[in-house]
Design an enzyme around this catalytic site. Structure first.
Site, mmCIF file in Angstrom:
data_model
loop_
_atom_site.group_PDB
_atom_site.id
_atom_site.type_symbol
_atom_site.label_atom_id
_atom_site.label_comp_id
_atom_site.label_asym_id
_atom_site.label_seq_id
_atom_site.Cartn_x
_atom_site.Cartn_y
_atom_site.Cartn_z
ATOM 1 N N HIS A 42 15.714 12.842 9.438
ATOM 2 C CA HIS A 42 16.530 13.338 8.329
ATOM 3 C C HIS A 42 17.939 12.745 8.333
ATOM 4 O O HIS A 42 18.646 12.821 7.326
ATOM 5 C CB HIS A 42 16.592 14.874 8.343
ATOM 6 C CG HIS A 42 17.447 15.468 9.410
ATOM 7 N ND1 HIS A 42 16.946 15.955 10.591
ATOM 8 C CD2 HIS A 42 18.789 15.672 9.482
ATOM 9 C CE1 HIS A 42 17.925 16.441 11.339
ATOM 10 N NE2 HIS A 42 19.056 16.274 10.681
ATOM 11 N N ASP A 87 10.235 14.574 12.941
ATOM 12 C CA ASP A 87 11.618 14.355 12.525
ATOM 13 C C ASP A 87 12.339 13.391 13.471
ATOM 14 O O ASP A 87 13.475 13.632 13.866
ATOM 15 C CB ASP A 87 12.392 15.682 12.436
ATOM 16 C CG ASP A 87 13.712 15.522 11.688
ATOM 17 O OD1 ASP A 87 13.881 14.513 10.986
ATOM 18 O OD2 ASP A 87 14.597 16.401 11.840
ATOM 19 N N SER A 93 22.849 16.130 14.917
ATOM 20 C CA SER A 93 21.437 15.767 14.789
ATOM 21 C C SER A 93 21.188 14.358 15.304
ATOM 22 O O SER A 93 21.904 13.417 14.939
ATOM 23 C CB SER A 93 20.992 15.852 13.326
ATOM 24 O OG SER A 93 21.002 17.183 12.884
#
Length: 391
Positions: A137, A167, A241
């Site tokens: 993402h 992911d 992230s």
């Protein structure tokens, strides 16, 4: 009665001291002999030494370092900041497409304008060849990816491949003297172990936060298809992230991926993909451009409490098959919609999370044994997994 002179008091004191000395001289040899005898007994009888309490000192009670600077200095040079840009169309004014407006203002051929949208995240240098792990993402839809190293260097990154089901994404940069991170063992991670999260929250620059492992093997969160997360209370915020979750020695044990909060800010519940899962993804993408997993060809779902009551089974019995792909391994093995898969390779599926983990770790050609319940009948079937057909 005449008062006693000071000379008399001094004489009395000297007499008392003489008496004390005589008593000490009399007791010296017996006391010394007793101590020697006790010492000899302790030396010849080791079991008796266990009865003597050991003095508590700071050296033998300290269980954690006062600083994690050594761990940070070992891991931080391998953690990078990632900046992405993508072109998105500007929203057109509603009158642009109105025929009357176009007639009077001659805007028949107004080109669609674009604007640049930027985002940020983190990544981890996995080897000296320049492979970088991050989250899918973080780079999804990006037209340009720039990696900024901790030493100030930056490079354009090439997207090697992504795996939306976990992911994860793999990038590659071409720079010399790269610092690859040391790899830990998430399988040995225990609840309560100290961990450090390293990343680029809110774009402020590389930041380290500290916490503990709150849980292991988290799944069923609905974040991704394949879930087996390490949960931590180390502060993870937007921009973290794709960054590193390391142990107290600076070894990488996870890739920070998600937080569980509607506000988008850390409240002490964060999740990281274990590095052993991430390394399998990295290897597959580097070799094949995509992740290679086994496929049995069924669609299944958890048994809801209402469905369990209707079927007269336990809700945690397994997963119910809702569809079977034609000519798939499951179809060839005779599995039908409505069957309940209760075990996979002898492991009870429960709500299905364990079965998903088995699938994630499988490869085409692997043989798998399923225990099926169809009505009141139970049976075991074996099938050979294949690669999932491409769309």
């Amino acid at each position: 009665m005449p008062a006693r002179s000071p000379i008399g008091r001094q004489a009395l004191n000297l007499t008392d001291l003489s008496l004390v000395k005589k008593i000490l001289n009399y007791l010296a040899w017996p006391v010394a002999c007793g101590l020697l005898a006790a010492l000899a007994i302790l030396l010849t009888q080791p079991s008796l030494r266990q009865l003597i309490p050991t003095p508590t000192t700071a050296a033998n009670t300290q269980t954690a370092p006062h600083s994690y600077a050594d761990a940070v200095s070992r891991a931080a040079p391998a953690v990078v900041n990632i900046f992405t840009q993508r072109k998105v169309p500007k929203q057109r004014h509603p009158l642009i497409d109105d025929p009357l407006f176009r007639h009077f203002f001659n805007n028949a051929n107004v080109p669609q304008q674009e604007r640049l949208q930027s985002s940020l995240g983190s990544g981890v240098i996995m080897n000296r060849e320049g492979y970088v792990l991050t989250n899918h993402h973080v780079i999804n839809g990006a037209d340009q990816i720039v990696v900024l190293l901790s030493d100030g260097r930056e490079a354009q990154a090439k997207l090697i491949g992504t795996d939306p089901d976990t992911d994860l994404a793999v990038l590659k940069i071409n720079l010399d003297n790269l610092h690859a991170i040391a790899i830990g063992d998430p399988a040995n991670a225990r609840v309560g172990d100290v961990v450090l999260a390293i990343g680029n929250p809110f774009g402020v620059g590389q930041t380290v936060t500290q916490g503990i492992i709150s849980a292991v093997g988290r799944y069923g969160l609905g974040i991704n298809t394949f879930e087996n997360y390490l949960q931590t209370d180390a502060a993870i915020n937007p921009g973290n992230s794709g960054g590193a979750l390391v142990d107290a020695k600076g070894n990488l044990i996870g890739i920070n991926t998600a937080i569980l909060d509607k506000t988008g800010f850390s409240v002490g519940i964060s999740f990281a993909v274990p590095i052993d899962m991430a390394l399998r993804t990295l290897k597959d993408i580097a070799e094949h451009g995509h992740v290679v997993r086994g496929w049995i060809g069924v669609e299944a779902q958890r048994i809801s409490p209402q469905l369990a009551r209707n079927l007269g089974v336990s809700a945690d019995l397994g997963v119910i098959v809702t569809g079977v792909y034609k000519d798939s391994p499951a179809h060839k093995a005779g599995i039908k919609a409505g069957d309940i898969i209760t075990h996979m390779n002898g492991v009870a599926l429960g709500d299905g999370g364990r079965g998903v983990q088995v699938i994630e770790q499988s490869r085409p050609g692997d043989t798998i044994t399923l225990r099926i319940q169809r009505g009141l009948q139970a049976a075991e079937v074996q099938l050979t997994m294949t690669a999932q057909p491409t769309a």
